[in-house]
Scaffold this motif. Structure first.
Motif, PDB file in Angstrom:
ATOM      1  N   PHE A  56       0.942  -1.066  -0.058  1.00 51.42           N
ATOM      2  CA  PHE A  56      -0.079   0.129  -0.037  1.00 51.42           C
ATOM      3  C   PHE A  56       0.973   1.331  -0.041  1.00 51.42           C
ATOM      4  CE2 PHE A  56      -2.605  -3.575   1.402  1.00 51.42           C
ATOM      5  CZ  PHE A  56      -3.531  -3.240   1.004  1.00 51.42           C
ATOM      6  N   ALA A  57       0.789   1.965  -0.966  1.00 49.56           N
ATOM      7  CA  ALA A  57       1.803   3.216  -1.157  1.00 49.56           C
ATOM      8  C   ALA A  57       0.815   4.580  -1.584  1.00 49.56           C
ATOM      9  CB  ALA A  57       2.580   2.991  -2.144  1.00 49.56           C
ATOM     10  N   GLY A  58      -0.354   4.672  -1.209  1.00 47.68           N
ATOM     11  CA  GLY A  58      -1.158   5.828  -1.400  1.00 47.68           C
ATOM     12  C   GLY A  58      -1.537   6.598  -0.190  1.00 47.68           C
ATOM     13  N   LYS A  59      -2.168   7.660  -0.378  1.00 48.42           N
ATOM     14  CA  LYS A  59      -2.534   8.402   0.810  1.00 48.42           C
ATOM     15  C   LYS A  59      -4.105   7.890   1.111  1.00 48.42           C
ATOM     16  CE  LYS A  59      -0.195  12.685  -0.676  1.00 48.42           C
ATOM     17  NZ  LYS A  59      -0.354  14.146  -1.408  1.00 48.42           N
ATOM     18  N   ASP A  60      -4.741   7.564   0.164  1.00 48.41           N
ATOM     19  CA  ASP A  60      -6.231   6.912   0.726  1.00 48.41           C
ATOM     20  C   ASP A  60      -6.116   5.596   1.003  1.00 48.41           C
ATOM     21  OD1 ASP A  60      -7.127   9.453  -0.510  1.00 48.41           O
ATOM     22  OD2 ASP A  60      -7.450   8.573  -2.287  1.00 48.41           O
ATOM     23  N   MET A  61      -7.218   5.352   1.776  1.00 51.93           N
ATOM     24  CA  MET A  61      -7.496   3.969   2.532  1.00 51.93           C
ATOM     25  C   MET A  61      -8.088   2.903   1.409  1.00 51.93           C
ATOM     26  SD  MET A  61      -9.273   2.913   5.846  1.00 51.93           S
ATOM     27  CE  MET A  61      -8.210   3.837   6.798  1.00 51.93           C
ATOM     28  N   HIS A  62      -7.175   1.622   1.139  1.00 44.48           N
ATOM     29  CA  HIS A  62      -7.772   0.676   0.132  1.00 44.48           C
ATOM     30  C   HIS A  62      -7.901  -0.639   0.850  1.00 44.48           C
ATOM     31  CE1 HIS A  62      -7.496   3.567  -2.984  1.00 44.48           C
ATOM     32  NE2 HIS A  62      -6.273   3.882  -2.514  1.00 44.48           N
ATOM     33  N   ASN A  63      -8.163  -1.694   0.306  1.00 39.86           N
ATOM     34  CA  ASN A  63      -8.336  -2.951   0.521  1.00 39.86           C
ATOM     35  C   ASN A  63      -8.032  -4.011  -0.452  1.00 39.86           C
ATOM     36  OD1 ASN A  63     -10.900  -3.049  -0.156  1.00 39.86           O
ATOM     37  ND2 ASN A  63     -11.237  -4.541   1.298  1.00 39.86           N
ATOM     38  N   VAL A  64      -7.601  -5.045  -0.176  1.00 42.85           N
ATOM     39  CA  VAL A  64      -7.533  -5.966  -1.312  1.00 42.85           C
ATOM     40  C   VAL A  64      -8.922  -7.166  -0.942  1.00 42.85           C
ATOM     41  CG1 VAL A  64      -6.179  -8.218  -2.150  1.00 42.85           C
ATOM     42  CG2 VAL A  64      -5.171  -6.133  -1.635  1.00 42.85           C
ATOM     43  N   THR A  67     -13.808 -10.804  -5.407  1.00 40.22           N
ATOM     44  CA  THR A  67     -15.256 -10.611  -5.515  1.00 40.22           C
ATOM     45  C   THR A  67     -15.411 -11.917  -6.349  1.00 40.22           C
ATOM     46  OG1 THR A  67     -14.940  -9.704  -7.620  1.00 40.22           O
ATOM     47  CG2 THR A  67     -15.280  -8.269  -5.350  1.00 40.22           C
ATOM     48  N   LYS A  68     -14.476 -12.673  -7.165  1.00 38.87           N
ATOM     49  CA  LYS A  68     -14.919 -13.729  -7.895  1.00 38.87           C
ATOM     50  C   LYS A  68     -13.657 -14.630  -8.205  1.00 38.87           C
ATOM     51  CE  LYS A  68     -16.496 -15.064 -12.487  1.00 38.87           C
ATOM     52  NZ  LYS A  68     -16.773 -14.581 -13.538  1.00 38.87           N
ATOM     53  N   GLY A  69     -13.734 -15.702  -8.053  1.00 42.14           N
ATOM     54  CA  GLY A  69     -12.654 -16.731  -7.932  1.00 42.14           C
ATOM     55  C   GLY A  69     -12.403 -17.877  -7.186  1.00 42.14           C
ATOM     56  N   PRO A  70     -11.621 -18.973  -7.322  1.00 45.12           N
ATOM     57  CA  PRO A  70     -11.808 -20.286  -6.755  1.00 45.12           C
ATOM     58  C   PRO A  70     -11.553 -20.108  -5.109  1.00 45.12           C
ATOM     59  CG  PRO A  70      -9.734 -19.875  -8.191  1.00 45.12           C
ATOM     60  CD  PRO A  70     -10.600 -18.947  -8.280  1.00 45.12           C
ATOM     61  N   ALA A  71     -11.138 -18.996  -4.709  1.00 47.48           N
ATOM     62  CA  ALA A  71     -11.088 -18.958  -3.210  1.00 47.48           C
ATOM     63  C   ALA A  71     -11.184 -17.446  -2.834  1.00 47.48           C
ATOM     64  CB  ALA A  71      -9.571 -19.405  -2.717  1.00 47.48           C
ATOM     65  N   LYS A  72     -11.860 -17.083  -1.772  1.00 53.88           N
ATOM     66  CA  LYS A  72     -12.204 -15.758  -1.284  1.00 53.88           C
ATOM     67  C   LYS A  72     -10.955 -15.468  -0.315  1.00 53.88           C
ATOM     68  CE  LYS A  72     -16.215 -15.456  -3.544  1.00 53.88           C
ATOM     69  NZ  LYS A  72     -16.607 -14.732  -4.718  1.00 53.88           N
ATOM     70  N   PHE A  73     -10.592 -14.040  -0.252  1.00 52.11           N
ATOM     71  CA  PHE A  73      -9.880 -13.730   0.791  1.00 52.11           C
ATOM     72  C   PHE A  73      -9.851 -11.955   0.733  1.00 52.11           C
ATOM     73  CE2 PHE A  73      -6.864 -14.655  -2.745  1.00 52.11           C
ATOM     74  CZ  PHE A  73      -6.350 -13.221  -3.152  1.00 52.11           C
ATOM     75  N   ARG A  74      -9.574 -11.599   1.885  1.00 52.16           N
ATOM     76  CA  ARG A  74      -9.879  -9.992   1.945  1.00 52.16           C
ATOM     77  C   ARG A  74      -8.897  -9.605   3.293  1.00 52.16           C
ATOM     78  NH1 ARG A  74     -14.512  -6.461   1.638  1.00 52.16           N
ATOM     79  NH2 ARG A  74     -15.689  -8.177   0.772  1.00 52.16           N
ATOM     80  N   SER A  75      -8.223  -8.296   2.487  1.00 51.20           N
ATOM     81  CA  SER A  75      -7.430  -7.602   3.749  1.00 51.20           C
ATOM     82  C   SER A  75      -8.084  -6.420   4.500  1.00 51.20           C
ATOM     83  CB  SER A  75      -6.184  -6.953   2.971  1.00 51.20           C
ATOM     84  OG  SER A  75      -6.766  -5.767   2.191  1.00 51.20           O
ATOM     85  N   SER A  76      -7.630  -6.142   5.537  1.00 53.98           N
ATOM     86  CA  SER A  76      -8.234  -5.158   6.229  1.00 53.98           C
ATOM     87  C   SER A  76      -7.870  -3.681   5.474  1.00 53.98           C
ATOM     88  CB  SER A  76      -7.610  -4.959   7.512  1.00 53.98           C
ATOM     89  OG  SER A  76      -5.956  -4.703   7.259  1.00 53.98           O
ATOM     90  N   GLY A  91      -6.597 -20.601 -10.975  1.00 52.98           N
ATOM     91  CA  GLY A  91      -7.861 -20.215 -11.599  1.00 52.98           C
ATOM     92  C   GLY A  91      -7.476 -18.412 -11.738  1.00 52.98           C
ATOM     93  N   THR A  92      -8.685 -17.937 -12.089  1.00 58.09           N
ATOM     94  CA  THR A  92      -8.492 -16.269 -12.318  1.00 58.09           C
ATOM     95  C   THR A  92      -9.475 -15.680 -11.036  1.00 58.09           C
ATOM     96  OG1 THR A  92      -8.113 -16.465 -14.446  1.00 58.09           O
ATOM     97  CG2 THR A  92      -8.749 -14.336 -13.865  1.00 58.09           C
ATOM     98  N   TYR A  93      -8.758 -14.905 -10.212  1.00 58.20           N
ATOM     99  CA  TYR A  93      -9.457 -14.123  -9.532  1.00 58.20           C
ATOM    100  C   TYR A  93      -9.604 -12.728  -9.732  1.00 58.20           C
ATOM    101  CZ  TYR A  93      -7.421 -17.910  -6.347  1.00 58.20           C
ATOM    102  OH  TYR A  93      -7.128 -19.169  -5.593  1.00 58.20           O
ATOM    103  N   THR A  94     -10.869 -12.090  -9.448  1.00 56.80           N
ATOM    104  CA  THR A  94     -11.187 -10.683  -9.748  1.00 56.80           C
ATOM    105  C   THR A  94     -11.025 -10.260  -8.458  1.00 56.80           C
ATOM    106  OG1 THR A  94     -12.605 -11.348 -11.406  1.00 56.80           O
ATOM    107  CG2 THR A  94     -12.706  -9.091 -10.377  1.00 56.80           C
ATOM    108  N   ILE A  95     -10.051  -9.239  -8.099  1.00 57.18           N
ATOM    109  CA  ILE A  95      -9.795  -8.447  -6.844  1.00 57.18           C
ATOM    110  C   ILE A  95     -10.065  -6.911  -7.113  1.00 57.18           C
ATOM    111  CG2 ILE A  95      -7.884  -7.850  -5.449  1.00 57.18           C
ATOM    112  CD1 ILE A  95      -6.641 -10.385  -6.164  1.00 57.18           C
ATOM    113  N   VAL A  96     -10.730  -6.413  -5.937  1.00 58.82           N
ATOM    114  CA  VAL A  96     -11.022  -5.256  -6.089  1.00 58.82           C
ATOM    115  C   VAL A  96     -10.660  -4.504  -4.745  1.00 58.82           C
ATOM    116  CG1 VAL A  96     -13.078  -5.338  -7.528  1.00 58.82           C
ATOM    117  CG2 VAL A  96     -13.522  -5.447  -5.162  1.00 58.82           C
ATOM    118  N   CYS A  97     -10.844  -3.312  -4.634  1.00 59.87           N
ATOM    119  CA  CYS A  97     -10.804  -2.524  -3.408  1.00 59.87           C
ATOM    120  C   CYS A  97     -12.163  -2.017  -3.268  1.00 59.87           C
ATOM    121  CB  CYS A  97     -10.056  -1.126  -3.564  1.00 59.87           C
ATOM    122  SG  CYS A  97     -10.378  -0.024  -2.212  1.00 59.87           S
ATOM    123  N   SER A  98     -12.645  -2.412  -2.133  1.00 59.89           N
ATOM    124  CA  SER A  98     -14.099  -2.434  -1.688  1.00 59.89           C
ATOM    125  C   SER A  98     -14.591  -1.089  -1.565  1.00 59.89           C
ATOM    126  CB  SER A  98     -14.408  -3.022  -0.317  1.00 59.89           C
ATOM    127  OG  SER A  98     -14.083  -4.408  -0.293  1.00 59.89           O
TER     128      SER A  98
END
Length: 112
Positions: A56-64, A67-76, A91-98
């Motif tokens: 994480f290298a920005g000023k704004d808050m983000h997460n990982v 939303t779609k993929g063989p396994a789900k995970f989420r950062s704080s 497989g292919t994972y779709t990852i977003v910042c919530s």
């Protein structure tokens, strides 16, 4: 002869401990409103078992968040630091910042 045998055993044990350190790793930049780079949705390809670390290298808050993929995970939510995940399912994972989806998206492709 015993000293040589002890030295060989110590060397072999050291090599076994060092093997996990040689496992693949991949770093992904998390900037303000983008993964990897600004622009189109990036795709990062890694092999199964790779440890992926989001930095994480920005000023704004983000997460990982998957939303779609063989396994789900989420950062704080973070403004700095890292989040790591060893990917063990292909497989292919779709990852977003919530917070910033759908504009802040990436694909993570895990191969054999």
């Amino acid at each position: 002869m015993r000293k040589l045998l002890v030295a060989v055993l110590i060397l072999a044990a050291s090599a076994l401990v060092a093997v996990p350190a040689l496992a693949a790793t991949r770093s992904v930049k998390v900037g303000d409103d983008y993964f990897v780079r600004k622009g189109s949705v990036p795709t990062v390809t890694v092999k199964k078992g790779t440890k992926v670390t989001w930095r994480f290298a920005g000023k704004d808050m983000h997460n990982v968040a998957v939303t779609k993929g063989p396994a789900k995970f989420r950062s704080s939510y973070k403004t700095s630091g890292t989040y790591s995940k060893r990917v063990t399912r292909t497989g292919t994972y779709t990852i977003v910042c919530s917070i910033h989806q759908p504009d802040m998206t990436m694909k993570l492709r895990v191969t054999r």
